[in-house]
Design a protein around this motif. Sequence first.
Motif, PDB file in Angstrom:
ATOM      1  N   PRO A   1       0.802  -1.222   0.000  1.00 30.53           N
ATOM      2  CA  PRO A   1       0.000   0.000   0.000  1.00 30.53           C
ATOM      3  C   PRO A   1       0.841   1.282   0.000  1.00 30.53           C
ATOM      4  CG  PRO A   1      -0.081  -1.051   2.143  1.00 30.53           C
ATOM      5  CD  PRO A   1       0.645  -1.989   1.238  1.00 30.53           C
ATOM      6  N   ALA A   2       2.139   1.167   0.283  1.00 28.56           N
ATOM      7  CA  ALA A   2       3.017   2.345   0.277  1.00 28.56           C
ATOM      8  C   ALA A   2       3.457   2.720  -1.136  1.00 28.56           C
ATOM      9  CB  ALA A   2       4.250   2.087   1.140  1.00 28.56           C
ATOM     10  N   LEU A   3       3.169   1.855  -2.120  1.00 25.94           N
ATOM     11  CA  LEU A   3       3.633   2.105  -3.484  1.00 25.94           C
ATOM     12  C   LEU A   3       2.478   2.373  -4.432  1.00 25.94           C
ATOM     13  CD1 LEU A   3       6.356  -0.672  -3.858  1.00 25.94           C
ATOM     14  CD2 LEU A   3       6.619   1.688  -3.064  1.00 25.94           C
ATOM     15  N   GLU A   4       2.766   3.188  -5.427  1.00 30.13           N
ATOM     16  CA  GLU A   4       1.799   3.445  -6.501  1.00 30.13           C
ATOM     17  C   GLU A   4       2.510   3.298  -7.835  1.00 30.13           C
ATOM     18  OE1 GLU A   4       1.916   8.274  -6.700  1.00 30.13           O
ATOM     19  OE2 GLU A   4       0.716   7.359  -5.119  1.00 30.13           O
ATOM     20  N   VAL A   5       1.744   3.185  -8.896  1.00 26.22           N
ATOM     21  CA  VAL A   5       2.318   3.016 -10.229  1.00 26.22           C
ATOM     22  C   VAL A   5       3.044   4.298 -10.636  1.00 26.22           C
ATOM     23  CG1 VAL A   5       1.781   2.694 -12.677  1.00 26.22           C
ATOM     24  CG2 VAL A   5       0.598   1.321 -10.944  1.00 26.22           C
ATOM     25  N   GLU A   6       4.288   4.122 -11.066  1.00 22.34           N
ATOM     26  CA  GLU A   6       5.099   5.252 -11.517  1.00 22.34           C
ATOM     27  C   GLU A   6       6.222   4.739 -12.414  1.00 22.34           C
ATOM     28  OE1 GLU A   6       8.256   8.491  -9.662  1.00 22.34           O
ATOM     29  OE2 GLU A   6       6.805   7.560  -8.326  1.00 22.34           O
ATOM     30  N   VAL A   7       6.469   5.441 -13.502  1.00 23.99           N
ATOM     31  CA  VAL A   7       7.663   5.173 -14.299  1.00 23.99           C
ATOM     32  C   VAL A   7       8.735   6.061 -13.708  1.00 23.99           C
ATOM     33  CG1 VAL A   7       8.711   5.212 -16.590  1.00 23.99           C
ATOM     34  CG2 VAL A   7       6.292   4.612 -16.333  1.00 23.99           C
ATOM     35  N   ALA A   8       9.620   5.446 -12.926  1.00 24.11           N
ATOM     36  CA  ALA A   8      10.599   6.215 -12.151  1.00 24.11           C
ATOM     37  C   ALA A   8      11.794   6.643 -12.985  1.00 24.11           C
ATOM     38  CB  ALA A   8      11.068   5.395 -10.950  1.00 24.11           C
ATOM     39  N   GLN A   9      12.161   5.864 -13.949  1.00 21.83           N
ATOM     40  CA  GLN A   9      13.306   6.160 -14.802  1.00 21.83           C
ATOM     41  C   GLN A   9      12.970   5.697 -16.216  1.00 21.83           C
ATOM     42  OE1 GLN A   9      16.605   7.318 -13.940  1.00 21.83           O
ATOM     43  NE2 GLN A   9      15.689   7.873 -11.979  1.00 21.83           N
ATOM     44  N   CYS A  10      13.353   6.470 -17.208  1.00 23.53           N
ATOM     45  CA  CYS A  10      13.192   6.051 -18.601  1.00 23.53           C
ATOM     46  C   CYS A  10      14.309   6.699 -19.402  1.00 23.53           C
ATOM     47  CB  CYS A  10      11.824   6.448 -19.141  1.00 23.53           C
ATOM     48  SG  CYS A  10      11.488   5.725 -20.769  1.00 23.53           S
ATOM     49  N   ARG A  11      15.103   5.866 -20.052  1.00 33.24           N
ATOM     50  CA  ARG A  11      16.254   6.378 -20.802  1.00 33.24           C
ATOM     51  C   ARG A  11      16.367   5.662 -22.138  1.00 33.24           C
ATOM     52  NH1 ARG A  11      20.819   6.456 -16.094  1.00 33.24           N
ATOM     53  NH2 ARG A  11      19.565   7.514 -14.535  1.00 33.24           N
ATOM     54  N   ARG A  12      16.990   6.334 -23.087  1.00 34.19           N
ATOM     55  CA  ARG A  12      17.269   5.740 -24.390  1.00 34.19           C
ATOM     56  C   ARG A  12      18.528   4.891 -24.258  1.00 34.19           C
ATOM     57  NH1 ARG A  12      13.926   5.686 -28.884  1.00 34.19           N
ATOM     58  NH2 ARG A  12      14.769   7.128 -30.356  1.00 34.19           N
ATOM     59  N   LEU A  13      18.504   3.726 -24.864  1.00 31.29           N
ATOM     60  CA  LEU A  13      19.665   2.859 -24.888  1.00 31.29           C
ATOM     61  C   LEU A  13      19.694   2.154 -26.239  1.00 31.29           C
ATOM     62  CD1 LEU A  13      22.078   1.522 -23.478  1.00 31.29           C
ATOM     63  CD2 LEU A  13      20.500  -0.188 -22.586  1.00 31.29           C
ATOM     64  N   ALA A  14      20.749   2.392 -26.989  1.00 33.25           N
ATOM     65  CA  ALA A  14      20.930   1.774 -28.313  1.00 33.25           C
ATOM     66  C   ALA A  14      19.709   1.990 -29.202  1.00 33.25           C
ATOM     67  CB  ALA A  14      21.260   0.294 -28.179  1.00 33.25           C
ATOM     68  N   GLY A  15      19.046   3.137 -29.054  1.00 34.87           N
ATOM     69  CA  GLY A  15      17.895   3.472 -29.872  1.00 34.87           C
ATOM     70  C   GLY A  15      16.556   3.030 -29.320  1.00 34.87           C
ATOM     71  N   ASP A  16      16.548   2.189 -28.293  1.00 32.26           N
ATOM     72  CA  ASP A  16      15.305   1.729 -27.677  1.00 32.26           C
ATOM     73  C   ASP A  16      15.113   2.427 -26.333  1.00 32.26           C
ATOM     74  OD1 ASP A  16      14.507  -0.093 -29.725  1.00 32.26           O
ATOM     75  OD2 ASP A  16      16.019  -1.497 -29.010  1.00 32.26           O
ATOM     76  N   TRP A  17      13.996   2.172 -25.672  1.00 31.58           N
ATOM     77  CA  TRP A  17      13.669   2.807 -24.389  1.00 31.58           C
ATOM     78  C   TRP A  17      13.783   1.785 -23.263  1.00 31.58           C
ATOM     79  CZ3 TRP A  17      13.060   7.934 -24.280  1.00 31.58           C
ATOM     80  CH2 TRP A  17      12.714   8.585 -25.451  1.00 31.58           C
TER      81      TRP A  17
END
Length: 186
Positions: free
Chosen positions: A55-71
């Motif tokens: 219950p302490a967590l919720e949906v979140e994209v915490a990190q998103c980076r490009r790598l070799a052209g993909d995500w």
Amino acid sequence: MSETQGFLRNVRVPALRAPAALPATIRVDDPSPVLAAHYAAIATTRMAGLPFLNPALEVEVAQCRRLAGDWLAVVITPWSILLTLVFGGGALWRDAGQGERVRCELPVGEMAFIADVGENGLGPFLYCPLIAPAQGIESQACARAIAAEAIDACLQAAPVLMPQADRSDSEPQGLTRRTFLLGRRV
């Protein structure tokens, strides 16, 4: 009955066949909003009320980076922390059927992902559970810190491991999932 017909009756047919691979479309823009929408929909439907949710967590994209052209992204959910790969037109992506395992070569080394198809416009993506279940994580801030360390570790080259004369045969060799998640170097 002919000999051929008798032979064909004895051929085993698998009860479950992997679905055909769905070709992914290139995502030029950051996929964080559609990843978050996909997992938020799961949280409010299929996962709602399950006893192992944190219950302490919720949906979140915490990190998103490009790598070799993909995500490459780290997604926090009340049930897990996941490393995800979304097709950006790069070299890491492999089309696969839903549920298939795909090996991707990241800077840290080869990692196994599972193919899935997302809702809310996400389409095909790959995921690798880093922590599941997420019950021991105290807060969203703690989960964000784990996500930042996880993606940083994935983007660093694996250390070159040299055999040591005093190392016993019972000690594990190389980078294991446990050492990766705990941030230990071998």
